[in-house]
Design a protein around this motif. Structure first.
Motif, PDB file in Angstrom:
ATOM      1  N   VAL A 193      -0.748   7.386  12.504  1.00 23.30           N
ATOM      2  CA  VAL A 193       0.527   6.730  12.840  1.00 23.30           C
ATOM      3  C   VAL A 193       0.350   5.216  12.914  1.00 23.30           C
ATOM      4  O   VAL A 193       1.160   4.466  12.350  1.00 23.30           O
ATOM      5  N   LEU A 194      -0.688   4.754  13.580  1.00 23.24           N
ATOM      6  CA  LEU A 194      -0.893   3.312  13.700  1.00 23.24           C
ATOM      7  C   LEU A 194      -1.236   2.670  12.356  1.00 23.24           C
ATOM      8  O   LEU A 194      -0.803   1.549  12.076  1.00 23.24           O
ATOM      9  N   SER A 195      -1.984   3.373  11.516  1.00 24.59           N
ATOM     10  CA  SER A 195      -2.289   2.834  10.188  1.00 24.59           C
ATOM     11  C   SER A 195      -1.028   2.737   9.340  1.00 24.59           C
ATOM     12  O   SER A 195      -0.810   1.743   8.632  1.00 24.59           O
ATOM     13  N   GLY A 196      -0.190   3.741   9.395  1.00 24.22           N
ATOM     14  CA  GLY A 196       1.071   3.703   8.661  1.00 24.22           C
ATOM     15  C   GLY A 196       1.985   2.611   9.168  1.00 24.22           C
ATOM     16  O   GLY A 196       2.641   1.909   8.380  1.00 24.22           O
ATOM     17  N   LEU A 197       2.041   2.441  10.470  1.00 24.40           N
ATOM     18  CA  LEU A 197       2.859   1.392  11.055  1.00 24.40           C
ATOM     19  C   LEU A 197       2.351   0.017  10.644  1.00 24.40           C
ATOM     20  O   LEU A 197       3.129  -0.865  10.263  1.00 24.40           O
ATOM     21  N   GLY A 198       1.051  -0.176  10.691  1.00 27.75           N
ATOM     22  CA  GLY A 198       0.477  -1.453  10.271  1.00 27.75           C
ATOM     23  C   GLY A 198       0.712  -1.723   8.794  1.00 27.75           C
ATOM     24  O   GLY A 198       1.018  -2.850   8.397  1.00 27.75           O
ATOM     25  N   GLY A 199       0.590  -0.707   7.968  1.00 28.45           N
ATOM     26  CA  GLY A 199       0.846  -0.865   6.541  1.00 28.45           C
ATOM     27  C   GLY A 199       2.290  -1.209   6.255  1.00 28.45           C
ATOM     28  O   GLY A 199       2.586  -2.063   5.403  1.00 28.45           O
ATOM     29  N   SER A 200       3.215  -0.567   6.945  1.00 30.52           N
ATOM     30  CA  SER A 200       4.630  -0.853   6.708  1.00 30.52           C
ATOM     31  C   SER A 200       5.003  -2.249   7.204  1.00 30.52           C
ATOM     32  O   SER A 200       5.786  -2.961   6.566  1.00 30.52           O
ATOM     33  N   ILE A 201       4.439  -2.677   8.323  1.00 24.38           N
ATOM     34  CA  ILE A 201       4.698  -4.036   8.815  1.00 24.38           C
ATOM     35  C   ILE A 201       4.118  -5.061   7.851  1.00 24.38           C
ATOM     36  O   ILE A 201       4.769  -6.058   7.512  1.00 24.38           O
ATOM     37  N   SER A 202       2.925  -4.806   7.366  1.00 25.73           N
ATOM     38  CA  SER A 202       2.289  -5.718   6.415  1.00 25.73           C
ATOM     39  C   SER A 202       3.089  -5.796   5.116  1.00 25.73           C
ATOM     40  O   SER A 202       3.290  -6.885   4.568  1.00 25.73           O
ATOM     41  N   ALA A 203       3.549  -4.661   4.631  1.00 29.23           N
ATOM     42  CA  ALA A 203       4.345  -4.658   3.403  1.00 29.23           C
ATOM     43  C   ALA A 203       5.657  -5.402   3.602  1.00 29.23           C
ATOM     44  O   ALA A 203       6.117  -6.124   2.710  1.00 29.23           O
ATOM     45  N   ALA A 204       6.271  -5.246   4.759  1.00 32.24           N
ATOM     46  CA  ALA A 204       7.537  -5.931   5.021  1.00 32.24           C
ATOM     47  C   ALA A 204       7.328  -7.441   5.135  1.00 32.24           C
ATOM     48  O   ALA A 204       8.165  -8.223   4.670  1.00 32.24           O
ATOM     49  N   LEU A 205       6.234  -7.861   5.722  1.00 34.25           N
ATOM     50  CA  LEU A 205       5.983  -9.298   5.896  1.00 34.25           C
ATOM     51  C   LEU A 205       5.502  -9.976   4.617  1.00 34.25           C
ATOM     52  O   LEU A 205       5.771 -11.162   4.413  1.00 34.25           O
ATOM     53  N   LEU A 206       4.795  -9.246   3.775  1.00 40.45           N
ATOM     54  CA  LEU A 206       4.188  -9.858   2.608  1.00 40.45           C
ATOM     55  C   LEU A 206       4.947  -9.612   1.305  1.00 40.45           C
ATOM     56  O   LEU A 206       4.476 -10.018   0.249  1.00 40.45           O
ATOM     57  N   ARG A 207       6.097  -8.953   1.373  1.00 37.63           N
ATOM     58  CA  ARG A 207       6.828  -8.695   0.120  1.00 37.63           C
ATOM     59  C   ARG A 207       7.387  -9.992  -0.430  1.00 37.63           C
ATOM     60  O   ARG A 207       7.661 -10.958   0.301  1.00 37.63           O
ATOM     61  N   ARG A 208       7.583 -10.025  -1.729  1.00 41.57           N
ATOM     62  CA  ARG A 208       8.084 -11.226  -2.379  1.00 41.57           C
ATOM     63  C   ARG A 208       9.586 -11.342  -2.155  1.00 41.57           C
ATOM     64  O   ARG A 208      10.326 -10.376  -2.286  1.00 41.57           O
ATOM     65  N   LYS A 209      10.028 -12.526  -1.839  1.00 44.06           N
ATOM     66  CA  LYS A 209      11.438 -12.761  -1.563  1.00 44.06           C
ATOM     67  C   LYS A 209      12.236 -12.964  -2.852  1.00 44.06           C
ATOM     68  O   LYS A 209      13.365 -12.588  -2.958  1.00 44.06           O
ATOM     69  N   GLU A 210      11.590 -13.607  -3.832  1.00 46.31           N
ATOM     70  CA  GLU A 210      12.257 -13.874  -5.105  1.00 46.31           C
ATOM     71  C   GLU A 210      11.466 -13.216  -6.214  1.00 46.31           C
ATOM     72  O   GLU A 210      10.254 -13.119  -6.147  1.00 46.31           O
ATOM     73  N   PRO A 211      12.152 -12.773  -7.259  1.00 41.87           N
ATOM     74  CA  PRO A 211      11.402 -12.204  -8.384  1.00 41.87           C
ATOM     75  C   PRO A 211      10.590 -13.311  -9.059  1.00 41.87           C
ATOM     76  O   PRO A 211      11.004 -14.463  -9.108  1.00 41.87           O
ATOM     77  N   PRO A 212       9.399 -12.974  -9.574  1.00 47.47           N
ATOM     78  CA  PRO A 212       8.578 -14.004 -10.217  1.00 47.47           C
ATOM     79  C   PRO A 212       9.255 -14.546 -11.478  1.00 47.47           C
ATOM     80  O   PRO A 212       9.896 -13.821 -12.219  1.00 47.47           O
ATOM     81  N   SER A 213       9.146 -15.856 -11.747  1.00 44.49           N
ATOM     82  CA  SER A 213       9.786 -16.447 -12.920  1.00 44.49           C
ATOM     83  C   SER A 213       8.863 -16.485 -14.101  1.00 44.49           C
ATOM     84  O   SER A 213       7.728 -16.632 -14.071  1.00 44.49           O
TER      85      SER A 213
END
Length: 67
Positions: free
Chosen positions: A47-67
């Motif tokens: 559970v904690l690994s999944g939670l950490g992975g989902s938080i990391s993915a949410a924080l590190l996702r790209r905001k704009e598509p690459p040009s």
């Protein structure tokens, strides 16, 4: 661990609780307690690994598509 169970047994005035704590001092009771602890730790790690992975993915996702 056995000493901790003995201390809880002395502190608790409820006879049913004392009986349960005495069960945990038997070899079968110790095995049940160890297996339950291992299962709980495994679930907690997943559970904690999944939670950490989902938080990391949410924080590190790209905001704009690459040009």
């Amino acid at each position: 661990m056995v000493e901790a169970v003995h201390r809880q047994e002395v502190r608790n005035p409820d006879p049913q609780a004392r009986q349960m704590l005495e069960y945990f001092l038997t070899p079968h009771g110790l095995m049940v307690m160890m297996v339950a602890g291992l299962v709980l730790m495994a679930i907690l790690f997943v559970v904690l690994s999944g939670l950490g992975g989902s938080i990391s993915a949410a924080l590190l996702r790209r905001k704009e598509p690459p040009s």
